[in-house]
Design a protein around this motif. Structure first.
Motif, PDB file in Angstrom:
ATOM      1  N   LEU A 134       0.845  -1.207   0.000  1.00  0.00           N
ATOM      2  CA  LEU A 134       0.000   0.000   0.000  1.00  0.00           C
ATOM      3  C   LEU A 134       0.875   1.250   0.000  1.00  0.00           C
ATOM      4  O   LEU A 134       0.621   2.202  -0.731  1.00  0.00           O
ATOM      5  N   LEU A 135       1.906   1.236   0.831  1.00  0.00           N
ATOM      6  CA  LEU A 135       2.797   2.393   0.922  1.00  0.00           C
ATOM      7  C   LEU A 135       3.561   2.604  -0.384  1.00  0.00           C
ATOM      8  O   LEU A 135       3.733   3.737  -0.836  1.00  0.00           O
ATOM      9  N   HIS A 136       3.972   1.505  -1.012  1.00  0.00           N
ATOM     10  CA  HIS A 136       4.684   1.630  -2.291  1.00  0.00           C
ATOM     11  C   HIS A 136       3.761   2.096  -3.400  1.00  0.00           C
ATOM     12  O   HIS A 136       4.208   2.559  -4.436  1.00  0.00           O
ATOM     13  N   SER A 137       2.450   1.915  -3.206  1.00  0.00           N
ATOM     14  CA  SER A 137       1.494   2.256  -4.258  1.00  0.00           C
ATOM     15  C   SER A 137       1.236   3.753  -4.364  1.00  0.00           C
ATOM     16  O   SER A 137       0.610   4.208  -5.304  1.00  0.00           O
ATOM     17  N   VAL A 138       1.701   4.522  -3.376  1.00  0.00           N
ATOM     18  CA  VAL A 138       1.490   5.974  -3.418  1.00  0.00           C
ATOM     19  C   VAL A 138       2.382   6.569  -4.507  1.00  0.00           C
ATOM     20  O   VAL A 138       3.603   6.380  -4.476  1.00  0.00           O
TER      21      VAL A 138
END
Ligand SMILES: Nc1ncnc2c1ncn2[C@@H]1O[C@H](COP(=O)(O)OP(=O)(O)OP(=O)(O)O)[C@@H](O)[C@H]1O
Ligand SMILES: [Mg+2]
Length: 291
Positions: free
Chosen positions: A246-250
């Protein structure tokens, strides 16, 4: 024993064969702010809807200010009492306000329903609530269509605060607003929390926003809690691969959407093969000592 503003245990909801919410537990202390994050379809809104009684859980327990509300409310008095304690602000202020009702009447409605007030008292309280969200006389007389999206969301917040709730659920409440208006509304919400001691449950897929608004975070994946804890810890040192994804998806410089999509598929396959591990809960220690 600690009394939470909101306590949820093993909440479960199925739609036919589909398990939308699968054993979700969390607690919100009075005046706290918890963000429920997860991708589209992870069960965030279904969880929120069960909390406000718009959806019946299959099983699990919901307690608000120590009072159990797992069973359907019997009678008008119980329904009203429950509605007072938790209010919800929805994503779309264009749909959530009645187009035929002026702002003033819209804010007065819950006051009429929940409190024995004279008309003069009600008007005074209405003006106080509108002032609280930065609206004045001009807006009070207007119909929703004359207001901007940000102003409409302010009306929705004033209306929700009218019942003096213990908990306000904000389901993507700023997602439809442009970023500068979003910042204003978040600022306003922070101020209101400081002043009134209302607790927030922020439902969002926007991780950038979570950092600013939530003390704690709960990560949902396919209806299950995969990680929870203080926001700073979870965002700086995520333990679950889904939280990391999720964090990498930003979006950011060097962002690789195709790679993220591939990681997302690999993770779904891996998690399907292994039964879910109990969610790490780094807040549990803290929870036992904070009121
Ligand atoms: N009334 C319903 N009938 C059937 N299925 C439903 C219903 N409401 C939700 N679902 C399903 O339950 C799952 C969880 O939906 P939910 O709306 O809670 O997700 P969400 O996390 O809020 O997603 P989003 O970020 O897109 O708002 C989805 O697969 C959805 O299709
Ligand atoms: Mg939703």
């Amino acid at each position: 024993m600690t009394e939470y503003a909101l306590e949820v245990e093993h909440l479960r909801k199925t739609f036919g064969e589909h398990v939308a919410v699968d054993g979700v537990s969390f607690a919100l202390r009075p005046g706290g702010s918890l963000a429920v994050v997860g991708e589209s379809g992870s069960g965030k809104t279904t969880t929120a809807r069960m909390l406000v009684g718009l959806e019946r859980p299959d099983s699990g327990r919901i307690r608000v200010a120590g009072r159990d509300r797992s069973n359907a409310a019997r009678g008008r008095a119980t329904r009203l009492a429950r509605a007072r304690e938790i209010q919800m602000v929805f994503q779309d202020p264009y749909l959530s306000l009645d187009p035929r009702v002026t702002v003033a009447a819209c804010v007065e409605e819950p006051l009429r329903l929940h409190f024995a007030m004279t008309p003069a008292e009600r008007r005074a309280r209405r003006d106080e609530l509108l002032a609280r969200v930065g609206l004045g006389e001009r807006e009070a007389d207007a119909l929703p269509r004359r207001l901007s999206g940000g102003q409409r969301q302010r009306v929705a917040i004033a209306r929700a605060l009218a019942t003096e709730p213990k908990v306000l659920i904000l389901d993507e409440a700023t997602a439809a607003l442009d970023v500068s208006i979003q910042a204003q509304i978040l600022d306003l919400l922070a101020e209101i929390r400081r002043d009134t001691g209302v607790g927030y449950l922020f439902v969002t897929h926007n991780l950038a926003l979570v950092r600013h608004v939530a003390d704690d975070i709960l990560v949902l994946y396919q209806g299950r809690v995969v990680e929870s804890g203080p926001t700073r810890d979870v965002l700086t040192a995520p333990e679950h691969p889904y939280t990391r994804l999720l964090l990498h998806s930003v979006p950011r410089p060097g962002w690789d959407p195709a790679g993220i999509a591939a990681d997302r598929r690999a993770l779904a396959t891996a998690l399907r093969k292994t039964p879910p591990a109990p969610a790490p809960d780094r807040a549990s220690e803290r929870r036992s000592v904070t009121p």
